[in-house]
Enzyme design. Structure first.
Site, PDB file in Angstrom:
ATOM      1  N   ASP A   1      -8.787  -0.636   1.990  1.00 45.00           N
ATOM      2  CA  ASP A   1      -8.819  -0.111   0.625  1.00 45.00           C
ATOM      3  C   ASP A   1     -10.092  -0.549  -0.091  1.00 45.00           C
ATOM      4  O   ASP A   1     -10.749   0.240  -0.771  1.00 45.00           O
ATOM      5  CB  ASP A   1      -7.604  -0.608  -0.182  1.00 45.00           C
TER       6      ASP A   1
ATOM      7  N   THR B   1      -3.390   5.093  -3.790  1.00 46.84           N
ATOM      8  CA  THR B   1      -2.354   5.849  -3.087  1.00 46.84           C
ATOM      9  C   THR B   1      -0.986   5.693  -3.746  1.00 46.84           C
ATOM     10  O   THR B   1      -0.140   6.566  -3.609  1.00 46.84           O
ATOM     11  CB  THR B   1      -2.261   5.418  -1.616  1.00 46.84           C
TER      12      THR B   1
ATOM     13  N   ASP C   1       0.827  -1.197   0.000  1.00 49.26           N
ATOM     14  CA  ASP C   1       0.000   0.000   0.000  1.00 49.26           C
ATOM     15  C   ASP C   1       0.869   1.258   0.000  1.00 49.26           C
ATOM     16  O   ASP C   1       1.689   1.460   0.894  1.00 49.26           O
ATOM     17  CB  ASP C   1      -0.881  -0.043   1.245  1.00 49.26           C
TER      18      ASP C   1
HETATM   19  P1  ADP Z   1      -2.859   1.883  -5.663  1.00 46.79           P
HETATM   20  O1  ADP Z   1      -2.244   1.950  -4.315  1.00 46.79           O
HETATM   21  O2  ADP Z   1      -2.601   3.113  -6.455  1.00 46.79           O
HETATM   22  O3  ADP Z   1      -4.281   1.483  -5.649  1.00 46.79           O
HETATM   23  P2  ADP Z   1      -2.330  -0.687  -6.745  1.00 46.79           P
HETATM   24  O4  ADP Z   1      -1.108  -1.470  -6.447  1.00 46.79           O
HETATM   25  O5  ADP Z   1      -3.604  -1.091  -6.103  1.00 46.79           O
HETATM   26  O6  ADP Z   1      -2.019   0.797  -6.442  1.00 46.79           O
HETATM   27  O7  ADP Z   1      -2.504  -0.709  -8.324  1.00 46.79           O
HETATM   28  C1  ADP Z   1      -3.548  -0.075  -8.954  1.00 46.79           C
HETATM   29  C2  ADP Z   1      -3.401  -0.175 -10.444  1.00 46.79           C
HETATM   30  O8  ADP Z   1      -3.406  -1.537 -10.864  1.00 46.79           O
HETATM   31  C3  ADP Z   1      -4.557   0.493 -11.143  1.00 46.79           C
HETATM   32  O9  ADP Z   1      -4.071   1.292 -12.189  1.00 46.79           O
HETATM   33  C4  ADP Z   1      -5.368  -0.666 -11.679  1.00 46.79           C
HETATM   34  O10 ADP Z   1      -6.024  -0.318 -12.871  1.00 46.79           O
HETATM   35  C5  ADP Z   1      -4.332  -1.721 -11.909  1.00 46.79           C
HETATM   36  N1  ADP Z   1      -4.875  -3.071 -11.819  1.00 46.79           N
HETATM   37  C6  ADP Z   1      -5.466  -3.657 -10.764  1.00 46.79           C
HETATM   38  N2  ADP Z   1      -5.843  -4.922 -11.041  1.00 46.79           N
HETATM   39  C7  ADP Z   1      -5.468  -5.161 -12.317  1.00 46.79           C
HETATM   40  C8  ADP Z   1      -5.562  -6.288 -13.197  1.00 46.79           C
HETATM   41  N3  ADP Z   1      -6.130  -7.418 -12.806  1.00 46.79           N
HETATM   42  N4  ADP Z   1      -5.070  -6.155 -14.422  1.00 46.79           N
HETATM   43  C9  ADP Z   1      -4.479  -5.016 -14.815  1.00 46.79           C
HETATM   44  N5  ADP Z   1      -4.359  -3.936 -14.051  1.00 46.79           N
HETATM   45  C10 ADP Z   1      -4.843  -3.979 -12.809  1.00 46.79           C
HETATM   46 MG    MG Z   2      -5.203  -0.264  -5.032  1.00 47.92          MG
END
Ligand code: ADP
Ligand code: MG
Length: 530
Positions: free
Chosen positions: A397, A99, A66
């Site tokens: 989240d 985030t 996170d």
């Molecule tokens: P954040 O802390 O910003 O939420 P994450 O590690 O949760 O960061 O990543 C979020 C990103 O990952 C977003 O841009 C989302 O569209 C992408 N994402 C989440 N799941 C998938 C998936 N199954 N395939 C492709 N992209 C994904």
């Molecule tokens: Mg996320």
């Protein structure tokens, strides 16, 4: 773009912005520091992103994915870098998810701004242009949003799962996502949801698969006394904020007793004092007593336990101060601050209060309070503390994602599809602009591509080839083409069910551009003498 660039650049050169050296230096040092932070967490973005192990000064270890948590624990010294930490926090408060994305985006926007600065464009001009570009982005975003119906539980679960999929606990998303959806929908009212009404209890033992959601109330304690059973039926519950132990003086002092009669007297007084409390509790009809945690004295002493056992009153001690509000809301009672107010009207009732055998928590079910419909408990189980903590953060989240949807029921597609679409629409719009705006909008649009670029990079794909392919697909009208990390190719991401709330992206773009703008406007750092 190629037509406007030389013209504007030469105009910038003619009456080129003569800045003293220091502001430029400060600005570039700020940009470098802030970008370093953004680069540090870039690898954590997305479902294939890496996790970070954080070791605190006291030796505590945290494993997390996170962004807000990573940054919060990072020891950042540079004031500009601190702004990115704040940015991540702000996104956490505003949207709860995204985030990492927000910081990655800010880093990319800073990069873009840096290049514009090097071309001699004044920082204020860039800042103003970026603001207009961000507003335009939001406008385009709104037009791309897919409305969602809050009755449509399946879609909500998919959105929660998208958020959970990029976490350490992703393999449990099929269990946690429905819990997140049901919990938020239960506490939501008037298009809003107060997440304080969702209580998350972490209990070591079992596995994440044993995570459950409960109505009513769950307390992480055990019964403090042994009243002959482990459950109370037709419970009458009282919540007290005073202690059942002999009073103490405010200051530390000693009473020296020199003979037995005085000793007897003290014991007698103590006995009477406690008996009086127990009698009053019994008289009011209470059979389950909750005692708020006190740091000044023992909530319960041996003698009190003895009397409560005899009176067959179950006691739960050490209810945390910050949980009082939740407990009251869940049970529909009010806290009792003094013995005089311990009257039957102040009690709450429940069909059953029981200690759940192996899990060691107390469950209150069949609570007959009108307000109990507005609270929910989630008990997370896990085999070790690290997993528990990360599950808690991830669930938070997911809860935030659903809350975003309750507040603004609109979705967008993830996997970089939205950013590419946005980037292309904005670049197209920039062509209709004249002057500096055209260049800055274009730079802003290009900066958005960092999200798909990073997602591809983290998924082990060739980022340039993937982003080019995405551009191509979007230019040919498939606006949901995104990075399918499962298959490692570009596919229709809506069919892959990677969806996320519109609110998260709006907030990310707004906050990131705001931070970049304020960083651009700083031309000196002043240190004060302490
Ligand atoms: P954040 O802390 O910003 O939420 P994450 O590690 O949760 O960061 O990543 C979020 C990103 O990952 C977003 O841009 C989302 O569209 C992408 N994402 C989440 N799941 C998938 C998936 N199954 N395939 C492709 N992209 C994904
Ligand atoms: Mg996320």
């Amino acid at each position: 773009m190629t037509t406007t660039t030389p013209a504007v650049a030469s105009r910038a050169n003619e009456k080129s912005f003569k800045d003293k050296e220091k502001p430029t230096e400060i600005r570039s040092s700020n940009i470098i520091a802030a970008k370093a932070v953004s680069d540090a967490i870039r690898t954590s973005l997305g479902p294939k992103g890496m996790d970070k192990m954080i070791e605190a000064a006291n030796g505590d270890v945290t494993i997390t994915n996170d962004g807000a948590t990573i940054l919060k624990q990072m020891q950042v010294l540079h004031p500009a870098a601190k702004m990115l930490v704040e940015l991540s926090k702000a996104q956490d408060v505003e949207a709860g998810d995204g985030t990492t994305s927000v910081v990655v985006l800010a880093g990319s926007l800073l990069d873009a701004a840096d290049k514009l600065l090097k071309r001699g464009i004044h920082p204020s001009a860039i800042s103003d242009s970026f603001q207009r570009a961000a507003s335009k982005c939001i406008e385009i975003l709104e037009s791309l949003a897919i409305p969602v119906n809050l009755e449509d539980r399946d879609t909500l679960i998919k959105a929660a799962a998208t958020s959970l999929n990029s976490k350490v606990v992703s393999q449990h998303s099929s269990l946690l996502a429905p819990i997140a959806v049901d919990a938020v929908l239960k506490v939501s009212e008037n298009n809003n949801a107060d997440l304080r009404d969702v209580k998350i209890i972490k209990k070591l033992g079992g596995t994440l698969d044993d995570t459950q959601m409960f109505d009513g109330l769950v307390l992480p304690q055990k019964f403090a006394n042994d009243f002959g059973s482990k459950k109370v039926e037709k419970a009458k519950i009282g919540l007290i904020q005073f202690c059942v132990s002999p009073p103490k003086t405010d200051m530390d002092n000693q009473v020296v007793i020199s003979d037995y009669t005085q000793m007897d007297r003290i014991l007698r007084e103590e006995r009477l004092y406690i008996l009086n409390i127990v009698k009053q509790v019994k008289k009011a009809g209470c059979n389950v007593l909750l005692i708020q945690k006190s740091i000044l004295r023992d909530a319960l002493n041996e003698m009190a336990i003895h009397f409560f056992n005899k009176a067959k009153i179950a006691v739960v001690r050490d209810v945390e101060r910050e949980d009082i509000e939740f407990v009251c809301k869940a049970l529909g009672c009010r806290p009792i601050a003094s013995l005089d107010h311990f009257v039957p009207e102040a009690l709450a009732s429940a069909d059953l209060v029981e200690e759940v055998p192996d899990a060691k928590f107390i469950r209150f079910s069949g609570v007959s309070a009108p307000s109990s419909s507005g609270t929910v408990n989630v008990v997370i189980r896990g085999s070790n503390k690290l997993v528990l903590e990360e599950a808690d953060r991830s669930l938070h989240d997911a809860l935030c994602v659903i809350r975003c949807l309750v507040i603004k029921p609109a979705l967008i597609t993830g996997g970089g599809s939205l950013e590419i679409e946005l980037s292309q629409k904005l670049a197209e719009y920039s062509r209709s602009l004249v002057g500096l705006d055209g260049i800055c909008f274009r730079a802003f649009a290009d900066a958005l591509e960092i999200i798909p670029y990073t997602l591809a990079e983290n998924a082990g794909l060739n980022p340039i080839a993937t982003v080019t392919e995405l551009r191509n697909r979007h230019a040919n009208g498939s606006k949901y083409a995104g990075i399918n990390v499962r298959l490692g190719t570009v596919t229709d991401i809506l069919a892959e069910n990677v969806i996320q709330p519109l609110q998260v992206s709006i907030s990310a773009i707004n906050l990131a551009s705001e931070t970049v703008r304020s960083l651009l406007k700083i031309d000196d750092i002043v240190h004060t003498v302490r």
